[in-house]
Each structure stands twice: as C-alpha cells, then as structure tokens.
Enzyme design. Structure first.
Site, PDB file in Angstrom:
ATOM      1  N   LYS A 173      53.040  62.359  56.879  1.00  0.00           N
ATOM      2  CA  LYS A 173      53.575  61.073  56.418  1.00  0.00           C
ATOM      3  C   LYS A 173      54.949  61.279  55.794  1.00  0.00           C
ATOM      4  O   LYS A 173      55.092  61.973  54.798  1.00  0.00           O
ATOM      5  CB  LYS A 173      52.655  60.432  55.379  1.00  0.00           C
ATOM      6  CG  LYS A 173      53.083  59.003  55.068  1.00  0.00           C
ATOM      7  CD  LYS A 173      52.433  58.457  53.811  1.00  0.00           C
ATOM      8  CE  LYS A 173      53.267  58.685  52.584  1.00  0.00           C
ATOM      9  NZ  LYS A 173      54.548  57.981  52.554  1.00  0.00           N
ATOM     10  N   GLU A 248      56.068  71.233  46.134  1.00  0.00           N
ATOM     11  CA  GLU A 248      57.507  71.414  45.856  1.00  0.00           C
ATOM     12  C   GLU A 248      57.942  70.184  45.078  1.00  0.00           C
ATOM     13  O   GLU A 248      58.040  69.097  45.655  1.00  0.00           O
ATOM     14  CB  GLU A 248      58.300  71.480  47.166  1.00  0.00           C
ATOM     15  CG  GLU A 248      57.837  72.543  48.151  1.00  0.00           C
ATOM     16  CD  GLU A 248      58.353  73.920  47.816  1.00  0.00           C
ATOM     17  OE1 GLU A 248      59.237  74.033  46.949  1.00  0.00           O
ATOM     18  OE2 GLU A 248      57.851  74.887  48.396  1.00  0.00           O
ATOM     19  N   CYS A 282      66.895  67.981  45.132  1.00  0.00           N
ATOM     20  CA  CYS A 282      66.134  68.585  44.044  1.00  0.00           C
ATOM     21  C   CYS A 282      66.852  69.798  43.464  1.00  0.00           C
ATOM     22  O   CYS A 282      66.573  70.221  42.355  1.00  0.00           O
ATOM     23  CB  CYS A 282      64.748  68.971  44.540  1.00  0.00           C
ATOM     24  SG  CYS A 282      64.814  69.979  46.023  1.00  0.00           S
ATOM     25  N   GLU A 383      64.239  64.406  34.917  1.00  0.00           N
ATOM     26  CA  GLU A 383      64.942  64.400  36.201  1.00  0.00           C
ATOM     27  C   GLU A 383      65.479  62.994  36.481  1.00  0.00           C
ATOM     28  O   GLU A 383      64.718  62.034  36.533  1.00  0.00           O
ATOM     29  CB  GLU A 383      63.983  64.817  37.319  1.00  0.00           C
ATOM     30  CG  GLU A 383      64.700  65.003  38.642  1.00  0.00           C
ATOM     31  CD  GLU A 383      63.744  65.305  39.786  1.00  0.00           C
ATOM     32  OE1 GLU A 383      62.678  64.684  39.871  1.00  0.00           O
ATOM     33  OE2 GLU A 383      64.089  66.159  40.621  1.00  0.00           O
TER      34      GLU A 383
END
Ligand code: NDP
Length: 479
Positions: A173, A248, A282, A383
């Site tokens: 997905k 991750e 990232c 973040e």
C-alpha cells in the site's frame, strides 16, 4: 482520473465502490480519485499473492533477476512520464523527480535483481562432532509493504524489490496522498513479465487499508516506512501476531559544522540537506549546530543562499522548492513555526506561505531558518518534516555531541570537519543509524539503512533487506 487496485495482474475498482479524492498540491484542486479499499480488497490481494507464492518461490534466481532488471529498464524508458506524474502528485520539483526519485526507483529493482544472484547463506562445520550445519534463507510467503508520501515510488520500490527478489509475494500500500506512480507500476510489472499475483497493490487509507494488511493473520512480515506514531501503532498490532517487522520512522537529524570544514562545500550541501524535497526527507538535517567562531559568517552566507532558492510550480524546470504535499501538512508546518516563535526562536528568513500567480491555492511555504538558543525547545525536539531548519552556535565538541544525541530520534547525522581524530570520536558516539562526514545523502544501496531509538527497528538495504525478507533455518547433519 480514477486509479484502480492492482490485484493478480489486473486492475480492479474497490469492492465497496468507495473512492477518495486525490489533490494536486500545486493548485489545491482535486484531480483524481483513488480506491478507498476495504479489508475485502486486502483479502483478495492476499489470496492472489498466496496463489502465486508456490511458483514464484521456486522460480530460478536468474529468472527473478531478469524480470527485476526488466522492470528497472522499463522505468528508465518511461522516466519522463513517471517523473511528471510524481511531481504532480507530490508537489516536488520535476527536476528532483527526474534526477532522484524515478532513477532511484529503477535502481532499486536493478540493485536487488543483481543482489539476489549474490545472496548466500552460511555453513558451519562442527569440528569434533562429525557434523555440518548450514542455513537456508527461505522466502517467507506473503509479506506487506507500506510506504509514505515523501518519496513515493522511491520508497515503495525500496521495499517491494527486495521482497520479490527473495521469492516472496507482496501486498503493498502506497500512501493515499501520493498513489499515482505506484498505480503506474502495475502496467510496468505486467510488461516485464512479472507473474500475476507476485505483486498486488491496494490503495486506501492507512487506518483502514493499511491496518487490514498489518492485522492480516497470514501476512508474515511488515516493512513499514512512515511516522513514529504510526510505527508504534503497527508494532502493537504485529507483536502478538509474531510478525517480522521492519520500521523506518521519523528523524530529527543534527548537521554539525566545525570551523575547519571545507566551507564552500559545506554551505552548498547544507542548503540541500535543509530544503531538498521541501525538507520532506527523513534524512534532512533539520538541526544545524555551528561552531561559535564561524557562526556569524555562516548565518549571513546561509541566509543569503536560502533566499536565492526559487519557490515555484513543481513542473517548472527551474524550481528549487515546490509545494508541500497537502493542506494539512502545510498547516502543521506553519503551526511549528508559531510554536518556535513562542519559544523565543527568531525567524531569520521565510516563515510565511507563498502565493504563486495562477496557483493561489497551492501549498507553498518559504524556506524557513529559525535561530534558537537551546536544544530543549519543541522545534528542536519534534519532527517538523518541512522546509524549516533551526540553527544555534556551540563552543565545544562535548557540548555539541550532547545536544546532537539529546532527542528521541536517531536516524542520521552529518558532520563537517577535516579533523580525523574528531571524526572518529564523534562517529563512534553519535546515536544515529547513518552518519555522513563532509557530505549528505550519498547513498550506496549495499549499506544497512535504518535508525536507532524512535527512528525505527531493523535495517534495510543490501543483504540486510534480503535477510529481513527471508526466514533463516538452521540444519544440522551428523555424518
Ligand atoms: P504515516 O505514518 O502517516 O504513513 C505512512 C504509511 O502508513 C502511509 O501509507 C499510511 O497510509 C500508512 N498508515 C497510516 N496508518 C496506518 C495503520 N494504522 N496501519 C497501517 N498503515 C498505516 O507517515 P507519512 O506518510 O506522513 O510520512 C512521513 C513520515 O515518514 C515522517 O515521519 C518521516 O520521517 C517518515 N519517513 C521515514 C523514513 C525512514 O527511512 N526512516 C523515510 C521517509 C519518511 P495513508 O497515508 O494512506 O494514511
């Protein structure tokens, strides 16, 4: 335009006929509809994958390799179309999609097509026992791959390629925010001769479609790239089902600059490390720490360079910074700028939305640099994942090492110095899965890739990915 799920080599509408809007970030308009798939669609994808597994897992390595390399070649020959599609769907500059995203997606297939022919398992002679142990590394069966929106095809294929190279069949997905290139991949796989059912792509929301993949009792492993919160949620579901998990997750990466560095190279690369892909990578170095003796000079030079970045429509070849991926994400990033101001952060440049003529509803934000005076503030701990970096001075190596490590994340770090002893000391002690010295984002696909702490569990890349997607079985024979 409507896209469809790719199941058993064919394209299908979602069973419930539910659809989601797909927005074009450059102008804020709906330009397509994507399946809002249910657990029934996921089950159909699983059944196709399960049926394909006995034959695919017995397909010779030469044949698997040939098909993967063919997919890679077809992606390369359709580079322009894929790059335009990625740029429109995600808002990233076309130049970036053409030079990074699509070539890397092609390379993922080529790399793992080659790697599987070199993958070997160990044997151990048990001396004194007249026995030999050897290890089989067998494909797991049906595995799930779930990827985010920032590098859509690049990260989607980073998972799929090693999974199928190792002999698994996949239910995958992509993010529902950027599904288009994953949809196009289906046709490429058919053209390359990938047997039906080896790869199945189901579109939809994470909380329903993604969740159904994670909860599926017979999907044996999940490779997930995305936010840390989602990673925690997935881990909680997967753990009692004893699924193999590769996570991750997010990052808050330090970029540490010493006065003895190659200044021009550092300056040029720091701009890229801060704002490539609108800061939505990232690995971006979102916390810049500069040695006090060059802080003033760096501040002037960096701001000057950042102001030169051209924010513009993604399809314009000269655009450096395109649109953020969605309205919600733009609002989230803007809210962090407000938080930083309340925490006494000084906005040195940017901080505001940008209106582009004829695309007034697009999600554009000026590259933003915020000067802060402590690493403890929210803007340096959480973040943001947008075109926003902070900067602050440091005096000693010990001080900067402490600040670099004082976050919950541990994905990557960058150091700029020509001092070898310092490099060795810092690289030994920095808590990050990937450390770049005097460069950024220089990737070699053979290396282990992943993060420490809240940045994830496990490593992908090279043989690590092939190990993840196989089950090790030890056999001991006494002779
Ligand atoms: P999300 O965690 O929101 O989503 C990632 C993927 O997971 C999407 O496909 C999403 O679907 C899906 N998902 C969401 N909820 C569930 C669920 N309950 N079960 C299964 N799947 C689910 O991340 P973003 O897409 O917002 O991506 C940005 C994040 O990804 C950042 O934190 C970034 O740091 C991280 N990232 C990490 C990288 C790394 O290698 N460490 C590389 C790139 C990004 P949908 O979008 O359809 O809701």
């Amino acid at each position: 335009m409507k896209i469809q799920n790719y199941i058993n080599g064919k394209f299908h509408d979602p069973i419930d006929n539910n659809w989601l809007d797909n927005y074009n970030p450059s102008n804020g308009q709906v330009y397509g509809h994507i399946p809002n798939s249910s657990s029934v669609d996921v089950e159909n994808a699983y059944i196709a994958a399960k049926s394909a597994f006995p034959s695919w897992s017995q397909t010779t390595l030469d044949e698997r390799s040939r098909i993967l390399i063919k997919i890679s070649e077809l992606l390369e020959s359709n580079l322009q179309h894929f790059a335009e599609t990625e740029s429109k769907d995600n808002g990233k500059p076309i130049s970036l999609a053409k030079s990074v995203d699509i070539p890397r997606a092609a390379n993922n297939f080529r790399f793992f097509g080659n790697a599987i022919t070199q993958f070997a398992s160990e044997s151990h002679e048990s001396i004194g026992h007249d026995a030999i142990n050897y290890t089989l590394r067998q494909p797991m069966g049906v595995v799930g791959c779930i990827s985010p929106w920032n590098l859509p095809l690049y990260l989607f294929t980073w998972k799929i390629a090693p999974a199928i190279a190792a002999g698994n069949c996949v239910v995958a997905k992509p993010s529902e925010i950027t599904p288009m290139t994953a949809f196009l991949l289906g046709n490429i796989c058919n053209e390359a001769g990938l047997p039906k059912g080896v790869l199945n792509i189901v579109h939809g929301l994470g909380s329903t479609t993604g969740q159904a993949i994670v909860e599926h009792p017979n999907i044996k492993a999940i490779s997930f790239t995305g936010g840390t919160k989602t990673g925690i949620h997935i881990a909680k579901i997967a753990a009692p089902l004893f699924k193999k998990l590769s996570l991750e997750l997010g990052g808050k990466n330090p970029n540490i600059i010493f006065s003895d560095c190659d200044y021009d190279e550092m300056l040029k690369t720091t701009v890229l490390a801060s704002f490539s892909n609108q800061g939505q990578i990232c690995l971006c170095g979102s916390r810049i720490f500069v040695e006090a003796s060059i802080y003033k000079k760096f501040k002037i030079d960096f701001i000057e360079k950042v102001k030169q970045l051209k924010v513009g429509h993604p399809s314009n070849e000269t655009t450096d910074v395109g649109a953020l991926v969605s309205k919600q994400h733009l609002e989230k990033v803007l809210s962090y700028i407000e938080i930083a101001k309340k925490e006494n952060g000084i906005v040195l440049c940017g901080g505001n939305k940008i209106v582009i003529k004829d695309y007034e509803n697009g999600y554009y934000l000026a590259p933003t640099v915020i000067e802060i005076n402590t690493n403890d503030c929210k803007i340096n701990q959480e973040e943001v994942f947008g075109p926003v970096v902070t900067m602050m001075p440091f005096n000693t190596e010990t001080e900067v090492l402490q600040m670099a490590n004082a976050v919950k994340y541990g994905l990557s770090a960058t150091i700029w110095t020509t001092n070898l002893k310092r490099t060795m000391r810092l690289t030994n002690q920095l808590q990050a899965g990937i450390i770049w010295v005097n460069t950024w984002m220089l990737r070699d696909l053979r290396t282990p890739f992943g993060g420490m702490k809240a940045s994830g569990v496990g490593r992908e890349g090279g043989f690590e990915a092939l190990r993840f997607f196989t089950e090790a079985k030890n056999i001991c024979i006494k002779y």
